[in-house]
Enzyme design. Structure first.
Site, mmCIF file in Angstrom:
data_model
loop_
_atom_site.group_PDB
_atom_site.id
_atom_site.type_symbol
_atom_site.label_atom_id
_atom_site.label_comp_id
_atom_site.label_asym_id
_atom_site.label_seq_id
_atom_site.Cartn_x
_atom_site.Cartn_y
_atom_site.Cartn_z
ATOM 1 N N THR A 121 19.065 74.816 -15.483
ATOM 2 C CA THR A 121 19.324 75.012 -16.698
ATOM 3 C C THR A 121 18.178 74.749 -17.757
ATOM 4 O O THR A 121 17.338 73.963 -17.323
ATOM 5 C CB THR A 121 20.457 73.875 -16.884
ATOM 6 O OG1 THR A 121 20.688 73.824 -18.221
ATOM 7 C CG2 THR A 121 20.099 72.586 -16.435
ATOM 8 N N ASP A 122 18.193 75.240 -18.876
ATOM 9 C CA ASP A 122 17.302 74.753 -19.893
ATOM 10 C C ASP A 122 17.373 73.021 -20.410
ATOM 11 O O ASP A 122 16.463 72.612 -20.963
ATOM 12 C CB ASP A 122 17.227 75.755 -21.139
ATOM 13 C CG ASP A 122 18.489 75.579 -21.826
ATOM 14 O OD1 ASP A 122 19.421 74.814 -21.256
ATOM 15 O OD2 ASP A 122 18.704 76.460 -22.953
ATOM 16 N N GLU A 123 18.269 72.486 -20.024
ATOM 17 C CA GLU A 123 18.407 71.279 -20.480
ATOM 18 C C GLU A 123 17.520 70.278 -19.875
ATOM 19 O O GLU A 123 17.471 69.164 -20.197
ATOM 20 C CB GLU A 123 19.962 70.789 -20.166
ATOM 21 C CG GLU A 123 20.965 71.454 -20.833
ATOM 22 C CD GLU A 123 22.366 71.049 -20.968
ATOM 23 O OE1 GLU A 123 22.263 69.584 -20.617
ATOM 24 O OE2 GLU A 123 23.227 71.402 -21.166
ATOM 25 N N TYR A 148 23.966 64.647 -16.434
ATOM 26 C CA TYR A 148 23.851 66.017 -15.927
ATOM 27 C C TYR A 148 22.561 66.736 -15.686
ATOM 28 O O TYR A 148 21.975 67.177 -14.939
ATOM 29 C CB TYR A 148 24.964 66.924 -16.603
ATOM 30 C CG TYR A 148 24.611 68.166 -16.472
ATOM 31 C CD1 TYR A 148 25.033 68.895 -15.383
ATOM 32 C CD2 TYR A 148 24.340 69.388 -17.528
ATOM 33 C CE1 TYR A 148 24.511 70.277 -15.089
ATOM 34 C CE2 TYR A 148 23.936 70.728 -17.385
ATOM 35 C CZ TYR A 148 23.926 71.087 -16.208
ATOM 36 O OH TYR A 148 23.722 72.527 -15.986
ATOM 37 N N LYS A 152 19.915 67.776 -12.829
ATOM 38 C CA LYS A 152 19.410 69.109 -12.607
ATOM 39 C C LYS A 152 17.999 69.072 -12.576
ATOM 40 O O LYS A 152 17.390 69.790 -11.697
ATOM 41 C CB LYS A 152 19.962 70.053 -13.453
ATOM 42 C CG LYS A 152 21.521 70.349 -13.458
ATOM 43 C CD LYS A 152 22.039 71.059 -12.357
ATOM 44 C CE LYS A 152 21.367 72.656 -12.279
ATOM 45 N NZ LYS A 152 22.229 73.280 -11.178
#
Ligand code: NAD
Ligand code: DAU
Length: 332
Positions: A121-123, A148, A152
């Protein structure tokens, strides 16, 4: 013909990937999915029996992971706990599935010499200021904000370490916010659509100024397929379709498309540590692999998504009360 093991294939993006791959390629697919609250066997209905199989089980079970990895040519690893709000309430399962589960997948592809594509994810990059001219690239330093995104980020680091230390043949992709059919109704867009169907006003966290970079799930998955076929081992590809919108704009568009007044929503308690803005620079993916998104009109994609939830009430209805009760308990 390639045989694919797709982890997390009963969830939102994974199930759309399975449909996409079976419709657009010659691959055969086995899904390994723990069928958590986010996994749904109905997502995999109507698939050709001779090319598709579902195995219920966890990526945290090394015996099962080894057996399945050995029997396939490549693994596409979607399985994860995926919701930020849940990670604030109970981070433990995020560590187990997202970090330990990825470790078991890596050990298996290492042992059996199989190709892996890791979905991220970009997060992992943290957030940007609203007026920052720079977007995320593969060179942006990792700076995750929530349990979260930290889990990741940890999984991405493990993948890179297994590539460098053990020669595992893996690629990675970090995608922005997906929308489309079969997304769990705890997530922003389907929550507001199903609220409106039920006569509940949409709920906007805080001022609604947070920006997300929306991409249709089919565009995410066509990029994943391209990376699987042509991506360079060890490389990270950022996937995004230049879809930046703030949450207020998205709610207003949903209201307009569903024939309501544009100010017919509530501001509710903000998410703790809420990331302000995500934005993807997907130049590398586009120039190196020739990928282009097909859904370039967000309003059209959103209209189709609204229609899907209107026509598939039986799919989301059983989850609605529990989901809203959890939000109500938090003032959201
Ligand atoms: P989702 O929550 O809809 O689906 C996750 C799936 O993983 C479910 O079917 C669930 O049952 C399964 N799962 C959970 N724990 C498991 C375990 N221990 N073993 C096997 N299966 C397990 O999530 P999603 O939105 O489809 O996200 C899929 C992947 O894409 C995740 O890795 C997520 O981090 C990543 N991602 C999501 C987005 C987004 O906008 N949703 C954007 C970028 C990346
Ligand atoms: O950027 C990719 C990420 O996008 C993925 O890694 C995650 O798996 C996925 O869940 C998504 O994370 P977000 O936290 O951005 O998505 P969510 O749908 O939870 O929220 C989108 C935005 O909308 C965010 O700014 C919070 C806000 N929001 C959310 C809900 C559920 C609201 O304003 N109201 C709501 O009711």
């Amino acid at each position: 013909m390639t045989s694919l093991l797709v982890t997390g294939g009963a969830g939102f993006i994974g199930s759309n990937f399975v449909h996409w791959a079976l419709n657009n390629t010659d691959a055969t697919v086995t899904v390994l999915d723990a069928l958590t609250y986010a996994g749904n066997t109905a997502n995999l209905g109507g698939l050709p029996e001779e090319r598709f199989e579902l195995v219920a089980g966890s990526v945290t079970n090394p015996g099962l992971v080894n057996e399945l990895v050995e029997a396939h040519d490549a693994v596409v690893h979607f399985a994860a706990e995926s919701h930020n709000d849940n990670s604030l309430e109970g981070p433990g399962v995020f560590i187990e599935t997202n970090i330990v589960g990825t470790y078991h997948v890596l050990q298996a592809v290492r042992q059996f010499g199989k190709r892996l594509h890791h979905i991220s994810t970009d997060e992992v990059y943290g957030d940007l200021e609203l007026d920052d001219p720079a977007k995320f690239t593969a060179q942006t330093p990792y700076n995750p904000s929530s349990p979260y995104s930290a889990s990741k980020a940890a999984s991405d680091h493990l993948v890179r370490a297994w590539v460098r230390s053990f020669g595992v043949e893996a690629t990675l992709s970090n995608c922005s916010n997906n929308y489309g059919p079969r997304q769990h109704i705890e997530k922003f867009i389907p929550r507001q659509i199903t609220n409106l169907i039920d006569g509940i006003r949409p709920k906007l966290y805080g001022a609604g100024e947070n920006v997300r970079d929306w991409i249709h799930v089919d565009d995410h998955n066509s990029a994943v397929w391209g990376i699987l076929q042509k991506g360079r081992i060890g490389e990270t590809y950022l996937i995004g379709a230049d879809g930046e919108k703030n949450n207020k704009e998205v709610v207003e568009l949903i209201l307009q498309l569903m024939g309501r007044k544009p100010d017919d929503y509530d501001h509710v308690t903000d998410r703790p540590g809420h990331d302000l803005r995500y934005a993807i620079d997907s130049t590398k993916l586009r120039e190196e692999l020739g990928w282009e998104p097909q859904y370039t009109d967000f309003s059209e994609g959103l209209k189709d998504t609204i229609t899907w939830y209107e026509e598939n009430e039986a799919w989301w209805r059983p989850m609605k009360d529990t989901t809203e009760a959890k939000y109500a308990a938090k003032g959201q």
